[in-house]
Scaffold this motif. Structure first.
Motif, mmCIF file in Angstrom:
data_model
loop_
_atom_site.group_PDB
_atom_site.id
_atom_site.type_symbol
_atom_site.label_atom_id
_atom_site.label_comp_id
_atom_site.label_asym_id
_atom_site.label_seq_id
_atom_site.Cartn_x
_atom_site.Cartn_y
_atom_site.Cartn_z
ATOM 1 N N GLY A 1 1.607 24.535 -20.103
ATOM 2 C CA GLY A 1 0.933 25.665 -20.735
ATOM 3 C C GLY A 1 0.159 26.530 -19.762
ATOM 4 O O GLY A 1 -0.204 27.661 -20.070
ATOM 5 N N THR A 2 -0.114 26.012 -18.572
ATOM 6 C CA THR A 2 -0.682 26.792 -17.481
ATOM 7 C C THR A 2 -0.024 26.332 -16.189
ATOM 8 O O THR A 2 0.355 25.160 -16.062
ATOM 9 C CB THR A 2 -2.220 26.647 -17.416
ATOM 10 O OG1 THR A 2 -2.727 27.481 -16.355
ATOM 11 C CG2 THR A 2 -2.642 25.216 -17.191
ATOM 12 N N ALA A 3 0.157 27.242 -15.259
ATOM 13 C CA ALA A 3 0.881 26.909 -14.028
ATOM 14 C C ALA A 3 0.576 27.936 -12.948
ATOM 15 O O ALA A 3 0.104 29.043 -13.231
ATOM 16 C CB ALA A 3 2.390 26.869 -14.289
ATOM 17 N N ILE A 4 0.841 27.549 -11.717
ATOM 18 C CA ILE A 4 0.770 28.479 -10.591
ATOM 19 C C ILE A 4 2.104 29.226 -10.505
ATOM 20 O O ILE A 4 3.168 28.615 -10.552
ATOM 21 C CB ILE A 4 0.510 27.721 -9.271
ATOM 22 C CG1 ILE A 4 -0.940 27.212 -9.226
ATOM 23 C CG2 ILE A 4 0.771 28.597 -8.062
ATOM 24 C CD1 ILE A 4 -1.975 28.296 -9.067
ATOM 25 N N ALA A 5 2.030 30.551 -10.368
ATOM 26 C CA ALA A 5 3.237 31.362 -10.267
ATOM 27 C C ALA A 5 3.892 31.184 -8.901
ATOM 28 O O ALA A 5 3.269 30.679 -7.953
ATOM 29 C CB ALA A 5 2.882 32.827 -10.484
ATOM 30 N N PRO A 6 5.146 31.609 -8.761
ATOM 31 C CA PRO A 6 5.786 31.596 -7.441
ATOM 32 C C PRO A 6 4.975 32.407 -6.426
ATOM 33 O O PRO A 6 4.203 33.293 -6.795
ATOM 34 C CB PRO A 6 7.146 32.249 -7.710
ATOM 35 C CG PRO A 6 7.407 31.994 -9.165
ATOM 36 C CD PRO A 6 6.060 32.057 -9.826
ATOM 37 N N PHE A 7 5.184 32.109 -5.146
ATOM 38 C CA PHE A 7 4.419 32.766 -4.084
ATOM 39 C C PHE A 7 5.008 34.120 -3.670
ATOM 40 O O PHE A 7 4.369 34.866 -2.925
ATOM 41 C CB PHE A 7 4.336 31.844 -2.864
ATOM 42 C CG PHE A 7 3.719 30.502 -3.163
ATOM 43 C CD1 PHE A 7 2.423 30.416 -3.653
ATOM 44 C CD2 PHE A 7 4.437 29.332 -2.965
ATOM 45 C CE1 PHE A 7 1.855 29.188 -3.937
ATOM 46 C CE2 PHE A 7 3.876 28.100 -3.250
ATOM 47 C CZ PHE A 7 2.584 28.021 -3.741
ATOM 48 N N HIS A 8 6.211 34.415 -4.118
ATOM 49 C CA HIS A 8 6.848 35.706 -3.879
ATOM 50 C C HIS A 8 6.787 36.120 -2.397
ATOM 51 O O HIS A 8 7.309 35.422 -1.544
ATOM 52 C CB HIS A 8 6.233 36.769 -4.798
ATOM 53 C CG HIS A 8 6.498 36.523 -6.245
ATOM 54 N ND1 HIS A 8 7.729 36.695 -6.830
ATOM 55 C CD2 HIS A 8 5.671 36.094 -7.250
ATOM 56 C CE1 HIS A 8 7.659 36.390 -8.111
ATOM 57 N NE2 HIS A 8 6.427 36.017 -8.387
ATOM 58 N N ASP A 9 6.113 37.240 -2.096
ATOM 59 C CA ASP A 9 6.087 37.765 -0.729
ATOM 60 C C ASP A 9 5.409 36.819 0.254
ATOM 61 O O ASP A 9 5.604 36.935 1.477
ATOM 62 C CB ASP A 9 5.368 39.114 -0.691
ATOM 63 C CG ASP A 9 6.140 40.220 -1.383
ATOM 64 O OD1 ASP A 9 7.214 39.938 -1.946
ATOM 65 O OD2 ASP A 9 5.664 41.377 -1.386
ATOM 66 N N PHE A 10 4.607 35.898 -0.241
ATOM 67 C CA PHE A 10 3.876 34.973 0.637
ATOM 68 C C PHE A 10 4.564 33.621 0.781
ATOM 69 O O PHE A 10 4.021 32.722 1.422
ATOM 70 C CB PHE A 10 2.444 34.778 0.108
ATOM 71 C CG PHE A 10 1.535 35.931 0.391
ATOM 72 C CD1 PHE A 10 0.760 35.974 1.546
ATOM 73 C CD2 PHE A 10 1.481 37.007 -0.484
ATOM 74 C CE1 PHE A 10 -0.062 37.062 1.822
ATOM 75 C CE2 PHE A 10 0.662 38.097 -0.223
ATOM 76 C CZ PHE A 10 -0.115 38.116 0.937
ATOM 77 N N ASP A 11 5.747 33.496 0.204
ATOM 78 C CA ASP A 11 6.408 32.192 0.219
ATOM 79 C C ASP A 11 6.618 31.678 1.642
ATOM 80 O O ASP A 11 6.448 30.489 1.910
ATOM 81 C CB ASP A 11 7.753 32.274 -0.510
ATOM 82 C CG ASP A 11 8.353 30.908 -0.744
ATOM 83 O OD1 ASP A 11 7.656 30.041 -1.315
ATOM 84 O OD2 ASP A 11 9.518 30.686 -0.358
ATOM 85 N N GLY A 12 6.964 32.582 2.565
ATOM 86 C CA GLY A 12 7.183 32.172 3.946
ATOM 87 C C GLY A 12 5.920 32.128 4.787
ATOM 88 O O GLY A 12 5.948 31.674 5.939
ATOM 89 N N LYS A 13 4.803 32.584 4.210
ATOM 90 C CA LYS A 13 3.550 32.637 4.959
ATOM 91 C C LYS A 13 2.619 31.469 4.643
ATOM 92 O O LYS A 13 1.711 31.169 5.418
ATOM 93 C CB LYS A 13 2.824 33.956 4.655
ATOM 94 C CG LYS A 13 3.649 35.201 5.011
ATOM 95 C CD LYS A 13 2.938 36.473 4.570
ATOM 96 C CE LYS A 13 3.802 37.713 4.803
ATOM 97 N NZ LYS A 13 3.126 38.944 4.322
ATOM 98 N N ILE A 14 2.835 30.838 3.515
ATOM 99 C CA ILE A 14 2.016 29.690 3.128
ATOM 100 C C ILE A 14 2.621 28.436 3.738
ATOM 101 O O ILE A 14 3.785 28.125 3.482
ATOM 102 C CB ILE A 14 1.931 29.568 1.598
ATOM 103 C CG1 ILE A 14 1.237 30.799 1.005
ATOM 104 C CG2 ILE A 14 1.172 28.290 1.189
ATOM 105 C CD1 ILE A 14 1.268 30.865 -0.503
ATOM 106 N N PRO A 15 1.869 27.716 4.561
ATOM 107 C CA PRO A 15 2.415 26.543 5.255
ATOM 108 C C PRO A 15 2.961 25.490 4.290
ATOM 109 O O PRO A 15 2.449 25.315 3.177
ATOM 110 C CB PRO A 15 1.213 25.999 6.031
ATOM 111 C CG PRO A 15 0.298 27.175 6.193
ATOM 112 C CD PRO A 15 0.464 27.981 4.936
ATOM 113 N N ALA A 16 3.987 24.790 4.741
ATOM 114 C CA ALA A 16 4.617 23.763 3.914
ATOM 115 C C ALA A 16 3.628 22.674 3.516
ATOM 116 O O ALA A 16 3.689 22.151 2.391
ATOM 117 C CB ALA A 16 5.807 23.157 4.652
#
Length: 359
Positions: A315-330
């Motif tokens: 019912g609540t969640a974190i959305a995809p990182f979109h443009d930051f997907d490659g910038k947020i460390p694994a």
């Protein structure tokens, strides 16, 4: 998602007169069986309006989805101010709606009064629950402190200045629940990493912070955001509906120096022009909850049991990182997954007095 133009009917099938201070209800019918067309699914917005790119818009999508899927008749009234709630709720009752969905904590008094006075109509309300259950009123609540905790951790992990900022619209539980979770997520990051990232704009322990005073004024939101930026915040977490869009404007105007996290819906979908500034969004599944509530009435399966959206039930969640997907460390992504599991298991306990009780 259809765009709603304030004060204007999208499809004029039926128009009901209301007091001039409110909006005229608009009635949209979709294809489907004649029997379903006689079923009226209705909604009243709060003062943020149906095109707020956030709270009301996501809830309205749930109504639209139900109408489209089952060929229902849609009736809605957009509130321009807090003074319109009773007027618009009365208009929905006069329209002989089968179900009326109220969007927001601020409509609780008008909704509870209407539900008690009209026991043959089913009601649902987003982000509010009556003190004592009402047989024909279903509360739809969301524990966004859980996902905001993840958002705070992410902001703390990604800040370069060591300062992150948040501000709200009004100091009400459905706003401060986000801010509580965010501040505690930052604190958890500091504990885990022996860091000292500062949260500007909200002290969850003192319950004091920065607010615009409404959900409509983008200029106030931009001013609050600029205030936080001037103090050194390079990641913003506005919890203020359309007013919060001013915060995204301030972030975008920084030319990449300041980023943000949106709330209620995936900002890269609802406010795509700001996607380049958004690390993620704290999503509330209001569209799904509203759709389910409407269809439960259609299917004669309505009950007044409180629904509580959580990380566990999606019912609540974190959305995809979109443009930051490659910038947020694994490793940060992995840590966010671990935090989710630990919140669900109870290993991490979030201390916010405004969290809804589990249903």
């Amino acid at each position: 998602m259809k765009k709603y133009v304030r004060g204007t009917a999208i499809v004029g099938v039926l128009t009901l007169a209301v007091a001039a201070c409110g909006s005229k209800p608009t009635d949209n019918s979709s294809s489907g069986s004649d029997a379903n067309k006689n079923f009226k699914a209705c909604m009243v917005s709060d003062s943020g309006g149906f095109d707020d790119k956030s709270f009301n818009q996501t809830s309205y999508k749930g109504l639209q989805d139900a109408v489209k899927e089952k060929g229902l008749t849609e009736v809605k009234a957009e509130s321009k101010s807090d003074n319109d709630y009773t007027t618009n709720m009365t208009a929905m009752v006069s329209a002989k709606c089968n179900v009326i969905v109220a969007v927001g904590f601020k409509l609780e008094d008008a909704t509870e009064a209407a539900a008690k006075a009209n026991p043959n109509i089913k009601f649902a309300i987003v982000d509010s629950a009556p003190k004592a259950p009402i047989a024909n009123l279903k509360p739809l609540l969301f524990n966004t402190a859980q996902t905001s905790f993840q958002a705070g951790y992410l902001a703390a992990a990604m800040t370069k200045s060591g300062k992150v900022g948040t501000f709200g619209g009004l100091q009400i539980p459905t706003v401060t629940i986000f801010m509580d979770g965010f501040a505690q997520g930052v604190r958890y990051y500091n504990q885990q990493k022996s860091k000292n990232v500062q949260v500007l704009g909200w002290d969850d322990q003192k319950q004091k912070g920065l607010f615009t005073g409404d959900f409509e004024d983008k200029a106030k939101g931009q001013n609050n955001a600029q205030n936080l930026i001037t103090q050194g915040a390079d990641i913003l977490f506005p919890v203020a509906g359309p007013s919060g869009l001013g915060g995204l404007q301030a972030a975008k105007a920084s030319g990449g120096k300041v980023n943000a996290i949106w709330v209620d819906t995936d900002g890269c979908v609802s406010a795509a022009e700001y996607c380049s500034t958004l690390l993620t969004s704290v999503e509330k599944g209001m569209d799904v909850a509203v759709k389910d509530a409407v269809l439960s009435v259609l299917d004669n399966k309505f009950d007044n049991t409180q629904f509580t959206g959580t990380l566990q039930n999606g019912g609540t969640a974190i959305a995809p990182f979109h443009d930051f997907d490659g910038k947020i460390p694994a490793d940060v992504k992995s840590e966010l997954d671990t935090i989710k599991a630990d919140i669900i298991s109870g290993k991490i306990v979030i201390e916010s007095k405004v969290q809804p009780k589990a249903s």
